[in-house]
Enzyme design. Sequence first.
Site, short mmCIF file in Angstrom:
data_model
loop_
_atom_site.label_atom_id
_atom_site.label_comp_id
_atom_site.label_asym_id
_atom_site.label_seq_id
_atom_site.Cartn_x
_atom_site.Cartn_y
_atom_site.Cartn_z
CB SER A 188 3.14 -4.85 2.03
OG SER A 188 4.27 -4.08 1.72
CG MET A 189 0.42 -5.33 -2.97
SD MET A 189 -0.41 -6.26 -4.25
CE MET A 189 -1.87 -6.82 -3.39
N GLY A 190 0.15 -1.56 0.23
CA GLY A 190 -0.50 -0.40 0.84
C GLY A 190 -2.01 -0.61 1.00
N GLY B 93 -3.99 -3.98 0.10
CA GLY B 93 -3.84 -5.25 0.82
C GLY B 93 -2.49 -5.89 0.61
N GLY C 38 4.49 -1.65 7.00
CA GLY C 38 5.12 -2.85 6.46
C GLY C 38 5.84 -3.65 7.55
CG ASP C 39 8.84 -1.73 9.57
OD1 ASP C 39 9.30 -2.21 8.53
OD2 ASP C 39 9.07 -0.56 9.95
N1 LIG Z 1 -3.99 3.06 3.25
C1 LIG Z 1 -4.10 1.89 3.86
N2 LIG Z 1 -5.31 1.41 4.23
C2 LIG Z 1 -5.43 0.22 4.84
N3 LIG Z 1 -4.39 -0.59 5.13
C3 LIG Z 1 -3.15 -0.17 4.75
C4 LIG Z 1 -2.94 1.08 4.11
N4 LIG Z 1 -1.63 1.22 3.89
C5 LIG Z 1 -1.03 0.11 4.37
N5 LIG Z 1 -1.94 -0.73 4.89
C6 LIG Z 1 -1.71 -2.06 5.51
O1 LIG Z 1 -0.34 -2.18 5.86
C7 LIG Z 1 0.33 -3.16 5.04
C8 LIG Z 1 1.73 -2.71 4.71
O2 LIG Z 1 1.67 -1.48 4.04
P1 LIG Z 1 2.70 -0.99 2.92
O3 LIG Z 1 2.53 -1.78 1.68
O4 LIG Z 1 2.51 0.49 2.82
O5 LIG Z 1 4.09 -1.37 3.58
P2 LIG Z 1 5.54 -0.76 3.33
O6 LIG Z 1 5.58 0.03 2.06
O7 LIG Z 1 6.51 -1.85 3.51
O8 LIG Z 1 5.61 0.23 4.59
P3 LIG Z 1 6.85 0.83 5.43
O9 LIG Z 1 8.08 0.68 4.59
O10 LIG Z 1 6.47 2.26 5.67
O11 LIG Z 1 6.89 0.05 6.69
C9 LIG Z 1 -0.59 -3.32 3.83
O12 LIG Z 1 -0.43 -4.55 3.18
C10 LIG Z 1 -1.97 -3.16 4.49
O13 LIG Z 1 -2.34 -4.34 5.20
O1 LIG Z 2 15.76 4.54 5.64
P1 LIG Z 2 15.20 3.14 5.80
O2 LIG Z 2 16.07 2.28 6.64
O3 LIG Z 2 14.81 2.51 4.50
O4 LIG Z 2 13.81 3.29 6.56
C1 LIG Z 2 13.80 3.82 7.85
C2 LIG Z 2 12.37 4.04 8.28
O5 LIG Z 2 11.66 4.94 7.43
O6 LIG Z 2 11.69 2.78 8.27
C3 LIG Z 2 10.80 2.68 9.35
C4 LIG Z 2 9.42 2.46 8.84
O7 LIG Z 2 9.35 1.31 8.07
C5 LIG Z 2 10.98 3.95 10.18
O8 LIG Z 2 10.95 3.65 11.54
C6 LIG Z 2 12.30 4.52 9.73
O9 LIG Z 2 12.42 5.90 9.87
#
Ligand SMILES: Nc1ncnc2c1ncn2[C@@H]1O[C@H](COP(=O)(O)OP(=O)(O)OP(=O)(O)O)[C@@H](O)[C@H]1O
Ligand SMILES: O=P(O)(O)OC[C@@]1(O)O[C@H](CO)[C@@H](O)[C@@H]1O
Length: 310
Positions: A221-223, A226, A252-253
């Site tokens: 995942s790249m925020g 995409g 991401g979840d």
């Molecule tokens: N600013 C944004 N605009 C549009 N879509 C987004 C944005 N940020 C995240 N997304 C969507 O959500 C997906 C997952 O985001 P991200 O890469 O931030 O996950 P993550 O870092 O694992 O998140 P987290 O750990 O908070 O759950 C992206 O691939 C995209 O589809």
């Molecule tokens: O501290 P961790 O376990 O890395 O992440 C926990 C957390 O940030 O991850 C979820 C979002 O992905 C939140 O519900 C929760 O607070």
Amino acid sequence: MITTVTLNPAIDKTVLLDTFEVGSVNRVKSVREDMGGKGINVAKILQSLGEDVAAIGFMGEKNDTHVKKLLELARLDTEFVTVDALTRTNTKIVELGKGITTDVNEAGFAVSADKVAAIQAMVADYAKKSDYMVFSGSVPPGAPKDIYKVLAGEARKTSKVVLDAEGELLLLGLQESPYIIKPNIHELETALGKELPGDKEVVQACRELMETYGVTYVLVSMGGDGSLLVARDRVLKAMPVKVEVKSTVGAGDSMLAGFVYGMIRYDEDLEKALAYGAACGTLAVGKEGTETLSREEIEKMLERIAIVRL
Ligand SMILES: Nc1ncnc2c1ncn2[C@@H]1O[C@H](COP(=O)(O)OP(=O)(O)OP(=O)(O)O)[C@@H](O)[C@H]1O
Ligand SMILES: O=P(O)(O)OC[C@@]1(O)O[C@H](CO)[C@@H](O)[C@@H]1O
């Protein structure tokens, strides 16, 4: 059935402000609380999609009345190894004006060796009845660094293992060849110890992990840029969708939940699975907390998702 494992659950307290200034008095516009921790978030979205899902893991006993109330709202099937301590509260500061989220995550309660043994037994038990076992997030103090390696080693005997972890937890967990891993771009860079400036470098890095560890799919995942899915025979990219960003917590979840759903319901049709992942991730950023999604909004968002083959 799908089981998600959350070793470090959290009450997510989201404070929403128009602007946030470090070192100043900031006035909060509104506050909300959701039951969180990565595996619990994954389970909530799978549940919205109508899947048979269980959320297991550790949970604190000292604030369990509050936790139970929040879990009831999520209507999840759960079973926990309880710990005589408070479940942590993670504060999410959402600046509505800028669409920026800042996470302030607590370490979580400490777990003893007997609690670790108990979760191992619970994982073994659930793995026997689950198609997928999803392990996500950090681990609490006291849990060994190789805990995902140990749990994934047990789970893979009977189910497909999904791992969403970072740093050493990921590197050690990889030794048990998870079926799917979902690093974000920063976690992937840390795992490889190098910067990955473009899609080409990201794909190369995923291939390196797949070859070294026998991983089948890497979902990166790249925020706002995409996501990429790297499989042995193809690379797919879900193009980003421009949406109003409220809170990125749990994006991401949600993406991982959508992807697993697509893999299960569409017989590993990778295009479909990635599209569901991207749709759920995109919808999640438009929510203030880690709310559930409706089938209707997911189907509608799917129409805006473009998957291209690289
Ligand atoms: N600013 C944004 N605009 C549009 N879509 C987004 C944005 N940020 C995240 N997304 C969507 O959500 C997906 C997952 O985001 P991200 O890469 O931030 O996950 P993550 O870092 O694992 O998140 P987290 O750990 O908070 O759950 C992206 O691939 C995209 O589809
Ligand atoms: O501290 P961790 O376990 O890395 O992440 C926990 C957390 O940030 O991850 C979820 C979002 O992905 C939140 O519900 C929760 O607070």
